[in-house]
Design a protein around this motif. Structure first.
Motif, mmCIF file in Angstrom:
data_model
loop_
_atom_site.group_PDB
_atom_site.id
_atom_site.type_symbol
_atom_site.label_atom_id
_atom_site.label_comp_id
_atom_site.label_asym_id
_atom_site.label_seq_id
_atom_site.Cartn_x
_atom_site.Cartn_y
_atom_site.Cartn_z
ATOM 1 N N PHE B 254 0.822 -1.212 0.000
ATOM 2 C CA PHE B 254 0.000 0.000 0.000
ATOM 3 C C PHE B 254 0.855 1.260 0.000
ATOM 4 O O PHE B 254 0.358 2.340 -0.261
ATOM 5 C CB PHE B 254 -1.017 -0.025 1.146
ATOM 6 C CG PHE B 254 -2.290 -0.679 0.718
ATOM 7 C CD1 PHE B 254 -2.391 -2.059 0.670
ATOM 8 C CD2 PHE B 254 -3.365 0.083 0.272
ATOM 9 C CE1 PHE B 254 -3.540 -2.670 0.208
ATOM 10 C CE2 PHE B 254 -4.527 -0.514 -0.183
ATOM 11 C CZ PHE B 254 -4.618 -1.891 -0.207
ATOM 12 N N ASN B 255 2.142 1.105 0.313
ATOM 13 C CA ASN B 255 3.057 2.239 0.187
ATOM 14 C C ASN B 255 3.851 2.175 -1.111
ATOM 15 O O ASN B 255 4.763 2.967 -1.306
ATOM 16 C CB ASN B 255 4.031 2.258 1.366
ATOM 17 C CG ASN B 255 3.399 2.853 2.596
ATOM 18 O OD1 ASN B 255 2.655 3.814 2.504
ATOM 19 N ND2 ASN B 255 3.675 2.273 3.748
ATOM 20 N N ALA B 256 3.537 1.216 -1.984
ATOM 21 C CA ALA B 256 4.344 0.994 -3.189
ATOM 22 C C ALA B 256 4.497 2.275 -3.984
ATOM 23 O O ALA B 256 3.553 3.033 -4.149
ATOM 24 C CB ALA B 256 3.687 -0.072 -4.058
ATOM 25 N N PHE B 257 5.693 2.531 -4.445
ATOM 26 C CA PHE B 257 5.927 3.691 -5.311
ATOM 27 C C PHE B 257 7.099 3.485 -6.269
ATOM 28 O O PHE B 257 6.909 3.536 -7.491
ATOM 29 C CB PHE B 257 6.158 4.952 -4.467
ATOM 30 C CG PHE B 257 6.539 6.138 -5.304
ATOM 31 C CD1 PHE B 257 5.597 6.777 -6.090
ATOM 32 C CD2 PHE B 257 7.844 6.593 -5.334
ATOM 33 C CE1 PHE B 257 5.940 7.852 -6.890
ATOM 34 C CE2 PHE B 257 8.199 7.672 -6.141
ATOM 35 C CZ PHE B 257 7.248 8.301 -6.908
ATOM 36 N N GLU B 258 8.300 3.218 -5.714
ATOM 37 C CA GLU B 258 9.523 3.294 -6.526
ATOM 38 C C GLU B 258 9.452 2.450 -7.798
ATOM 39 O O GLU B 258 9.682 2.955 -8.892
ATOM 40 C CB GLU B 258 10.755 2.852 -5.730
ATOM 41 C CG GLU B 258 11.090 3.694 -4.535
ATOM 42 C CD GLU B 258 10.617 3.034 -3.267
ATOM 43 O OE1 GLU B 258 9.460 2.552 -3.251
ATOM 44 O OE2 GLU B 258 11.388 2.987 -2.299
ATOM 45 N N VAL B 276 -1.119 3.683 -8.622
ATOM 46 C CA VAL B 276 -1.436 3.288 -7.241
ATOM 47 C C VAL B 276 -1.472 4.542 -6.364
ATOM 48 O O VAL B 276 -1.181 5.646 -6.823
ATOM 49 C CB VAL B 276 -0.406 2.284 -6.684
ATOM 50 C CG1 VAL B 276 -0.545 0.926 -7.335
ATOM 51 C CG2 VAL B 276 1.004 2.820 -6.843
ATOM 52 N N LEU B 277 -1.814 4.371 -5.105
ATOM 53 C CA LEU B 277 -1.924 5.530 -4.211
ATOM 54 C C LEU B 277 -0.611 6.303 -4.158
ATOM 55 O O LEU B 277 -0.604 7.528 -4.119
ATOM 56 C CB LEU B 277 -2.326 5.068 -2.811
ATOM 57 C CG LEU B 277 -3.763 4.526 -2.702
ATOM 58 C CD1 LEU B 277 -3.992 3.866 -1.348
ATOM 59 C CD2 LEU B 277 -4.777 5.632 -2.922
ATOM 60 N N GLY B 278 0.516 5.578 -4.169
ATOM 61 C CA GLY B 278 1.821 6.234 -4.106
ATOM 62 C C GLY B 278 2.056 7.165 -5.286
ATOM 63 O O GLY B 278 2.494 8.301 -5.108
#
Lengths: 400, 326
Positions: B254-258, B276-278
C-alpha cells in the motif's frame, strides 16, 4: 593554530565587501559555459552557482521564505513560477530589456493578478517534426506541405520497411507534445487558444476533437505496440535510422547529433489535417528573476537587464546551443537556425503547457493518460476531449 | 509501568525499568519523533487548511478530505489507485509469498547446499529498487528485449511442431508486457516478487528451523508423507510467520511507489492501469496550483490512517495464535 587561521579566513570572507551578486541556476551541466558568458559582463562581479535540477525548486523556495536566496535566480515558467511571483518573493521588472521580447514570451513570467513581468526569459523550446534527410533522399521523398502529402510520405516510408515516425506512448509526457506537433494547426492554433482562454471555445469543439482524430489516424505509422515503447527506445529508433521521422522538441537535436554524428537532420512543421496550415508550437523554458530579498537591488536589476540583452542572447546560444527568445539573436548551429526559421514563420504556444499548468491535475498530465487510452482503443477522440474539458473545468475559469 | 519491578539507583532513588533503559530506547525515540512523528503531525495540520501556493490560507476543517473523497477527478483517481493497490497486494500474496513458502520448505529439506541457494535467492535483494526496475525494463523491452525474443523463438518452434503434425495455428506468446493495461500491473507484481521473494523466504526458513525435529520425526514414523507433514505440522506452526509476512506485505504494497514509478512513470502507464496511491500522491503533491499541498496532505493522512488501522486490526486478530514449544 589551525583553528585560529580558519576563523580568520571565515571572518575575512564574511566581511568581504558586498560587491558581488549571487546567481543561482539548476543547470549544473552548464557551469563552465556560464562562467565564460559572465566574463563579458562589465558590471558588478557575479558569482554563478548551480544546484541539482530536481532539488532546485525546493531549495530556492525555502531560501526565499527565509530571505536567504541569491540576488538573481533562474526560474521555471508559467505555472512553475507562479508560487514565487504570487508569494511576493520576486521583484516586478520595468527594465529596458523587456522590449527585446514578444509579449507572448513575457507571458511565461507575467503575474495573472497584476499583469506585471517578473523575469527575463532565457530560452524557448520549439516543437516540430525532425526527419532523416538520407532516408527521405533514398526514397525520393519531399518535405510534405499538405496533410495528404504527409500521409503519402508516411505510407511510402512504411512500404520501404522503415518505421515512419518514432514515438513513445509509454512515457505519457511526450504525448501532448505529439498532439501539438500534429494537431496545433488542426484545432486552429492561436485563434482556438484565445477562444479557450475567453470561454468562447471548449475542448469539445469539433476542431479540437479532429486534432485528436488526426493523431489516432497516424497510429499505423508509429512503432508497433507504441504504448510499450519508452522515450529512450523512441530516440534510439530514430538515432539508429530504423525510423525516418521524430516528433519532438528543439532540445532533441543536440542529443541526436551527439549519439550519431552521421545523421543528416532536417525539420519541418506538419501540415494540419483539414487546413494544411503549417504551425510549430513553442514555450518559454525559464527566466532570470531578481529576488525581493536582494541587498543590492540596483546592481541586480542592471544585471538582469543585461541578461535580457541581445549581447547575452548571442553568447547564450553560441555557448549552449539553445534558442534565445531575445530579438535579433541568430543561432550559429544550422539545425537550430532552421528551427528558429520555422518559429518565425508561424508559431503557436504549446497550449496545454503554457495555459494549463496553473492547477492540478495539469492539462498535459490529463491528456497524456487519455492519449494512451486513445491508442489502446479504450477512449475515442470525443471522449478524450470531453474528459479534458471536465478535468480542466475543476480549476480553470475562462476570463470573460 | 508503575506496577513493574523497580530498581534502586546509586543515589538511593528508585528507577523504574522504563527510565533505567532510557539510554537504549531514547535515541531511537528521538530520531523516530523528529523524522516520522513530526512530519506526520505536520501533514495532518496541513490537510486541515486551504493553501495558496506556498502560503497557508484559512482553516477549512475536513474540506480537503471531502474534496478528495467526493469530487472528480480526485475521487475517481483515488478509487482507481486503491483498487490497483488491492490487486497489487493480492497478486503479491499469491505469487511472492506462496513461492517464498514453497522455496523455504524445499530449501529447509535440503541436506546440502542450503546456504548456497539461500544466498542465491537473496541476491536480488541487494539491488536497489530503481536498478531492479531498469533491469527488468530492458528484459521486457518490446523491441529489443531478450524475453520477447525468446518467446518469439518459442512461438516459431511451437508453430513448426504443430505444422509437422498438420495443425496450422499461430501461437502468440510475446506481448508488450508493460504496454498493455491487461498485463502491466501483473508484470510489475512478478518483478516485485522476484526482487523481494527472499525476504519472506528467510522468515519462513527461520521459523521452519525453530520447529522441533521431534514433531516431524514422530509424524514420519506414523507414516505421514512429505505433503502431510507440511500440511498438518509445518503449515499450522508457521501461522505467526504467515501473519507477520502478510502484514508486512500489506504495508509495503500500500506504500508501493519506486518500482511502479521506474517501470510505469508517475501516471501509471499505460492509461493509468498501474496507478497506485503512491503515484497518485506523487502527482498531487508535486503538481502545481493551490490544491497540491492541501489535497496532497489529505491523501497522505488517509493512506497512513488506512494502513495503520488495517495493520493494527490484523495483528490484534491473529495475535492470539502465538506458538509456544514446551
Amino acid at each position: 593554530m589551525r583553528i585560529i587561521s580558519l576563523l580568520t579566513a571565515l571572518l575575512l570572507l564574511a566581511s568581504a565587501p558586498a560587491q558581488t551578486l549571487d546567481m543561482w541556476s539548476w543547470r549544473t551541466e552548464d557551469v563552465e559555459a556560464y562562467e565564460n558568458i559572465l566574463q563579458n559582463y562589465e558590471g558588478t562581479n557575479v558569482n554563478f552557482e548551480a544546484f541539482l535540477n530536481t532539488e532546485y525548486n525546493t531549495l530556492v523556495s525555502t531560501s526565499l521564505q527565509a530571505d536567504e536566496a541569491a540576488d538573481v535566480v533562474q526560474t521555471r515558467s508559467y505555472g512553475g513560477v507562479m508560487d514565487w511571483i504570487d508569494g511576493g518573493y520576486l521583484l516586478p521588472l520595468e527594465v529596458a530589456a523587456l522590449d527585446n521580447y514578444s509579449p507572448t514570451a513575457l507571458d511565461a513570467v507575467r503575474s495573472r493578478e497584476n499583469g506585471q513581468v517578473y523575469g527575463v526569459p532565457f530560452a524557448i523550446q520549439v516543437l516540430q517534426m525532425y526527419y532523416n534527410k538520407a532516408i527521405f533522399a533514398e526514397l525520393g521523398l519531399e518535405v510534405p506541405t499538405t496533410w495528404d502529402e504527409f500521409i503519402a510520405v508516411n505510407e511510402a516510408i512504411a512500404d520501404a520497411g522503415y518505421i515512419p515516425m518514432s514515438l513513445t506512448a509509454r512515457d505519457a509526457w511526450m504525448l501532448p507534445i505529439f498532439h501539438s506537433v500534429i494537431g496545433a494547426g488542426t484545432y486552429g492554433g492561436n485563434a482556438f487558444v484565445e477562444g479557450i482562454l475567453s470561454g468562447e471555445a471548449t475542448f469539445e469543439d469539433p476542431a479540437f476533437v479532429e486534432s485528436l482524430q488526426a493523431i489516432k489516424d497516424l497510429q499505423p505509422f508509429l512503432p508497433p505496440d507504441v504504448t510499450a515503447v519508452s522515450y529512450t527506445d523512441s530516440q534510439n529508433l530514430f538515432i539508429n535510422e530504423f525510423a525516418a521521422m521524430f516528433p519532438g522538441g528543439s532540445w532533441e537535436g543536440a542529443f541526436f547529433a551527439d549519439q550519431n554524428p552521421d545523421l543528416d537532420l532536417g525539420v519541418f512543421a506538419v501540415p494540419a489535417k483539414g487546413t494544411d496550415e503549417q504551425l510549430v508550437s513553442w514555450f518559454v523554458d525559464g527566466a532570470w528573476a531578481v529576488t525581493a530579498n536582494t541587498e543590492d537591488e540596483d546592481s541586480a536589476l542592471e544585471f538582469v537587464n543585461w541578461l535580457g540583452s541581445p549581447a547575452f542572447g548571442q553568447l547564450f546560444t553560441d555557448e549552449l546551443a539553445q534558442i534565445s527568445p531575445i530579438a535579433g539573436v541568430t543561432p550559429t548551429d544550422p539545425l537550430l537556425n532552421d528551427i528558429v526559421t520555422l518559429w518565425n514563420e508561424a508559431a503557436t504556444p504549446y497550449m496545454l503547457l503554457v495555459h494549463f499548468r496553473y492547477g492540478t491535475p495539469s492539462g498535459t498530465t490529463v491528456i497524456g493518460e487519455s492519449i494512451q487510452n486513445l491508442f489502446l482503443d479504450n477512449m475515442s477522440p470525443a471522449e478524450v476531449a470531453s474528459d479534458l474539458q471536465a478535468q480542466m473545468a475543476t480549476w480553470f475559469t475562462p476570463s470573460q | 509501568m508503575a506496577n513493574s519491578q523497580t530498581v534502586t539507583s546509586r543515589r538511593g532513588r528508585k528507577l523504574s525499568p522504563f527510565w533505567r533503559y532510557a539510554p537504549f530506547w531514547l535515541p531511537a525515540f528521538v530520531l523516530y519523533s523528529i523524522f516520522i512523528v513530526y512530519p506526520l503531525a505536520t501533514a495532518v495540520g496541513y490537510s486541515l487548511f486551504a493553501w495558496d501556493g506556498l502560503q497557508r490560507g484559512a482553516f477549512v476543517g475536513l474540506d480537503n478530505f471531502v474534496t478528495l473523497l467526493t469530487e472528480d477527478p480526485w475521487r475517481r483517481n483515488l478509487w482507481r489507485a486503491f483498487r490497483h493497490n488491492i490487486a497489487f497486494f493480492a497478486g503479491t500474496m499469491l505469487v511472492q509469498n506462496t513461492l517464498a513458502l514453497f522455496f523455504a520448505v524445499v530449501l529447509h529439506s535440503l541436506k546440502r547446499g542450503r546456504q548456497f541457494w539461500q544466498n542465491l535467492f537473496f541476491m536480488p535483494h541487494l539491488l536497489s529498487t530503481v536498478l531492479v526496475g531498469i533491469l527488468w525494463d530492458l528484459i521486457l523491452n518490446p523491441l529489443f528485449g531478450p524475453l520477447n525474443q525468446a518467446l518469439r523463438m518459442l512461438e516459431n518452434g511451437i508453430s513448426n511442431i504443430l505444422g509437422v503434425v498438420g495443425i496450422n495455428a499461430s501461437i502468440k506468446l510475446a506481448y508488450p508486457w508493460l504496454g498493455l493495461p491487461e498485463t502491466a500491473l501483473a508484470t510489475i507484481v512478478v518483478v516485485n516478487a522476484w526482487a523481494w521473494l527472499s525476504f519472506p523466504m528467510m522468515i519462513f526458513l527461520a521459523n521452519l528451523g525453530s520447529i522441533p525435529k521431534g514433531y516431524l520425526e514422530a509424524a514420519t514414523l506414523d507414516g505421514a508423507n512429505n505433503w502431510q507433514v507440511f500440511r498438518h505440522i509445518q503449515l499450522p506452526l508457521l501461522r505467526p510467520a504467515i501473519t507477520i509476512v502478510s502484514v508486512l506485505t500489506f504495508i509495503g504494497n500500500f506504500n508501493a511507489f519506486e518500482l511502479i514509478f521506474v517501470m510505469a512513470g508517475s501516471g501509471g502507464s499505460p492509461g493509468g492501469s498501474t496507478d497506485v496511491l503512491g503515484t497518485f500522491f506523487y502527482r498531487t503533491a508535486f503538481g502545481t496550483g493551490s490544491e497540491r499541498i492541501a489535497i496532497g496532505s489529505a491523501l497522505a493522512v488517509l493512506m497512513f490512517s488506512f494502513i495503520a488501522l488495517t495493520s493494527f486490526i490484523a495483528l490484534r486478530i491473529f495475535r492470539s495464535e502465538k506458538v509456544v514449544y514446551d
